[in-house]
Scaffold this motif. Structure first.
Motif, PDB file in Angstrom:
ATOM      1  N   ALA A 192       0.569  12.201   4.907  1.00  0.00           N
ATOM      2  CA  ALA A 192       0.735  10.749   4.968  1.00  0.00           C
ATOM      3  C   ALA A 192       0.933  10.243   3.549  1.00  0.00           C
ATOM      4  N   LEU A 193       1.970   9.431   3.352  1.00  0.00           N
ATOM      5  CA  LEU A 193       2.327   9.000   1.998  1.00  0.00           C
ATOM      6  C   LEU A 193       2.480   7.488   1.920  1.00  0.00           C
ATOM      7  N   THR A 194       2.045   6.914   0.808  1.00  0.00           N
ATOM      8  CA  THR A 194       2.246   5.491   0.568  1.00  0.00           C
ATOM      9  C   THR A 194       2.308   5.240  -0.928  1.00  0.00           C
ATOM     10  N   ALA A 195       2.951   4.135  -1.288  1.00  0.00           N
ATOM     11  CA  ALA A 195       3.086   3.785  -2.703  1.00  0.00           C
ATOM     12  C   ALA A 195       2.034   2.786  -3.136  1.00  0.00           C
ATOM     13  N   THR A 196       1.266   2.253  -2.200  1.00  0.00           N
ATOM     14  CA  THR A 196       0.277   1.256  -2.575  1.00  0.00           C
ATOM     15  C   THR A 196      -0.865   1.253  -1.579  1.00  0.00           C
ATOM     16  N   ALA A 197      -2.073   1.355  -2.081  1.00  0.00           N
ATOM     17  CA  ALA A 197      -3.244   1.289  -1.210  1.00  0.00           C
ATOM     18  C   ALA A 197      -4.495   1.155  -2.059  1.00  0.00           C
ATOM     19  N   THR A 198      -5.342   0.207  -1.684  1.00  0.00           N
ATOM     20  CA  THR A 198      -6.667   0.144  -2.278  1.00  0.00           C
ATOM     21  C   THR A 198      -7.512   1.242  -1.640  1.00  0.00           C
ATOM     22  N   ARG A 199      -8.732   1.394  -2.150  1.00  0.00           N
ATOM     23  CA  ARG A 199      -9.615   2.405  -1.569  1.00  0.00           C
ATOM     24  C   ARG A 199      -9.870   2.130  -0.091  1.00  0.00           C
ATOM     25  N   ALA A 200     -10.005   0.845   0.257  1.00  0.00           N
ATOM     26  CA  ALA A 200     -10.262   0.492   1.659  1.00  0.00           C
ATOM     27  C   ALA A 200      -9.073   0.883   2.539  1.00  0.00           C
TER      28      ALA A 200
END
Length: 659
Positions: free
Chosen positions: A184-192
């Protein structure tokens, strides 16, 4: 290339296979940052959750495992409108790629299905909506799957700005194919959000990889909003004439008027929002991907998955609703690693309108609290007197450089702060006087007019010139008072109430009025910071500022000749120019100045397929310019150095690509 079967049969370790694939297919000698570790883990059969910034090379993290492991890599992506371009780019590398979505007719879909079942595809792109169909699940069960890649994984977050309900069903992949690794990949995410991705996709055993969110080539700048369209025009003319870029606005009305304004003033610009018909949106997106120097003015409906490497700027004319949204949108600039700008005009009305929208919007109290927290973080970024890049990194749980980044407005021109306690008391006292003595509530304009002692028609109508606070603020200008009000709102010392955005006190206001709390404020800048390349304008000088930064002057004709050759190739093949070669690759070519196809093969970004397809053409262009004389004579070490009407976007239709 006859598919990637030859690569899969290579002897040796996982490391050597992956690295050989990187060199042979993509033309790169080494992996970047965490790529190698992620790829080795997935190739070995492990699940992974990868947080990596835009331009950080996320795609390789699933493309190479798909090429090295037996079977077909299944890529789940919401980007219907971009799948064709993604597949074209892979095919240009010799990768056997295909896609299935609602844009295809029956025969096209049957052809792709047959290729998959015959093991003739290295990668197959699907929209998440397709995986809700039994026919798709049955098809996948009849073939060999190398890996499942869930791109834009933040879409699973119900609190996120790009939530896609269909992503919630993707947990079935692990249940139905427990032996197939998932990434699973993303360019933006906070810890939550990171935790939410792991939980909702049912990936408890996944290994987590978090790359640095720093994008050092992007210069972050936020300027006080005065006349935003004219400010934007000046920014483009002075710093980004002829460059491709994206301008974000919150409403369709503002998008249309801004695109028309830019076009009228000589900037080629097109609008993009969900109110346009699908054909117009597709045409404008296609032009942006294929043409040099086009500006797209858009709502947030545009941009996810845009793989155009030479976007030189992203501008915001309205305040984004969250730091996540801001980071993802600005990250679409400078994917090629060359100097780019994230520019935003921000003012008092942005704060008032966003607060009002949260208060009056739909959703329960928990949703409003979450939206308010997102806005508070965004306001803190706008109002900070510290390094903006450092604040961004800290928001995502990463350590900033203690001395600042040296490439944001607050580092380049450190803002002054001042003790605004008395000014704050004057604003708060005016709000108190109106409410307690008159039983009235007004917005920021009336408050500022009272403080300045302006006898406007509205002031006279309500006898506000008789208030004891009338005229007590003549030491500051109107713009400075608006800055005070804006910062009080950002600090939670004022609040917005009701449909008309009137100002009211908060629980924290009393401590200021009682002189129990000091209020440090940031001085309003007299002049906005300009970028490293500011001071020149016009298309004739653009080369020194953007894609050919650091190229010696003697090599610029060769660079332009290769770009012209590339444009012709792209037109003939009907693909974006960057599918042929990135600007960064062309820059290295003219610096190295290869005189044979074999020498060209040593340039980063030139894999075997591209070498075979374009090698003779590139060498021919250079030969026509007089051999290597340009490279020899140049020193490679030198180089040039009115708030819009709000209009909510509709949710996506099934399988519509979230555009």
């Amino acid at each position: 290339m006859g598919g990637m079967g030859g690569i899969r049969e290579m002897p040796g370790t996982i490391e050597s296979e992956a690295l050989a694939t990187l060199h042979r297919v993509f033309g790169y000698e080494t992996f970047r940052d965490a790529q190698e570790e992620v790829i080795e883990h997935v190739v070995a059969g492990g699940d992974a959750v990868v947080l990596m910034p835009t331009g950080g090379g996320k795609s390789l993290c699933y493309q190479i495992p798909s090429l090295v492991r037996p079977g077909t890599g299944i890529v789940v992506s919401p980007l219907i409108a971009l799948m064709q371009d993604q597949v074209d780019a892979l095919r240009a590398l010799g990768v056997r790629a295909g896609f299935m979505n609602s844009t295809q007719d029956f025969d096209e879909r049957r052809t792709v299905e047959a290729e998959y079942l015959a093991g003739e595809l290295d990668l197959l792109y699907l929209a998440p909506e397709r995986l809700r169909l039994d026919s798709t699940l049955d098809l996948l069960s009849r073939g060999k799957i190398a890996v499942f890649a869930i791109d834009e994984a933040h879409c699973v977050s119900q609190w996120g700005h790009d939530f896609r309900p269909d992503y919630l069903a993707l947990s079935l992949l692990g249940e139905r194919w427990p032996d197939v690794p998932r990434i699973a990949l993303t360019a933006t995410a906070t810890r939550a959000t990171h935790e939410e991705i792991t939980q909702r996709l049912h990936m408890p055993q996944a290994r987590h990889f978090v790359a640095s969110f720093d994008r050092p080539n992007i210069q972050y700048r936020i300027v006080p909003k005065a006349d935003p369209k004219k400010q934007l025009l000046g920014f483009l003319r002075e710093e980004h004439a002829g460059d491709a870029g994206i301008v974000y606005c919150l409403s369709r009305k503002s998008v249309d008027s801004t695109a028309e304004f830019l076009s009228r003033n000589g900037i080629e610009a097109v609008p993009y929002h969900a109110g346009l018909d699908a054909g117009t949106r597709a045409a404008h997106q296609s032009r942006f991907l294929r043409e040099d120097g086009l500006v797209v003015v858009a709502t947030i409906a545009f941009g996810m998955g845009i793989d155009k490497p030479d976007v030189r700027f992203v501008a915001h004319l309205d305040l984004p609703k969250s730091v996540e949204g801001y980071y993802q949108e600005t990250g679409r600039a400078g994917r090629d690693g060359l100097p780019s700008t994230a520019w935003m005009a921000y003012g008092l009305n942005d704060v008032i309108q966003q607060r009002k929208l949260i208060q009056l919007g739909e959703g329960d109290e928990a949703f409003r609290r979450r939206a308010a927290a997102h806005l508070d973080s965004m306001l803190a970024l706008c109002e900070t007197a510290q390094c903006r890049r450092g604040q961004l990194l800290a928001y995502f749980g990463q350590d900033p450089a203690p001395a600042g980044c040296g490439n944001c407005d607050t580092c380049l021109t450190p803002p002054e702060t001042w003790d605004g306690t008395i000014a704050a008391q004057k604003v708060l006292s005016t709000v108190v006087r109106l409410q307690r003595e008159r039983g009235q509530k007004f917005g920021a304009v009336q408050i500022v007019d009272i403080l300045l002692g302006k006898r406007t028609a509205k002031v006279i109508q309500f006898d506000h010139d008789q208030l004891s606070v009338f005229g007590i603020g003549e030491e500051l200008t109107e713009g400075e008072w608006r800055g005070v009000v804006r910062q009080l709102l950002a600090q939670g010392l004022l609040a917005v109430e009701g449909e008309y955005g009137t100002l009211v006190l908060t629980e924290a206001s009393g401590s200021v009025l009682r002189r129990e709390r000091e209020v440090p404020l940031r001085k309003e800048p007299k002049k906005a910071v300009t970028s490293r390349s500011a001071g020149s304008s016009g298309k004739g000088e653009r080369k020194a500022k953007t894609a050919v930064a650091e190229l010696p002057e003697a090599l610029l004709p060769a660079f332009d000749a290769l770009r012209a050759w590339r444009a012709e190739q792209a037109r003939e093949q009907g693909v974006p120019a960057y599918v042929i070669f990135h600007d960064a690759t062309l820059r290295e070519i003219v610096t190295v100045w290869p005189t044979s196809v074999s020498q060209l093969g040593g340039v980063s970004g030139v894999g075997e397929k591209k070498l075979a397809t374009y090698g003779e053409g590139v060498i021919g262009v250079l030969a026509g310019l007089g051999g290597s004389s340009g490279a020899v004579s140049a020193d490679p070490g030198t180089g040039s150095d009115d708030w819009p009407e709000m209009d909510a976007e509709p949710g996506p239709e099934p399988d519509d690509g979230w555009i």
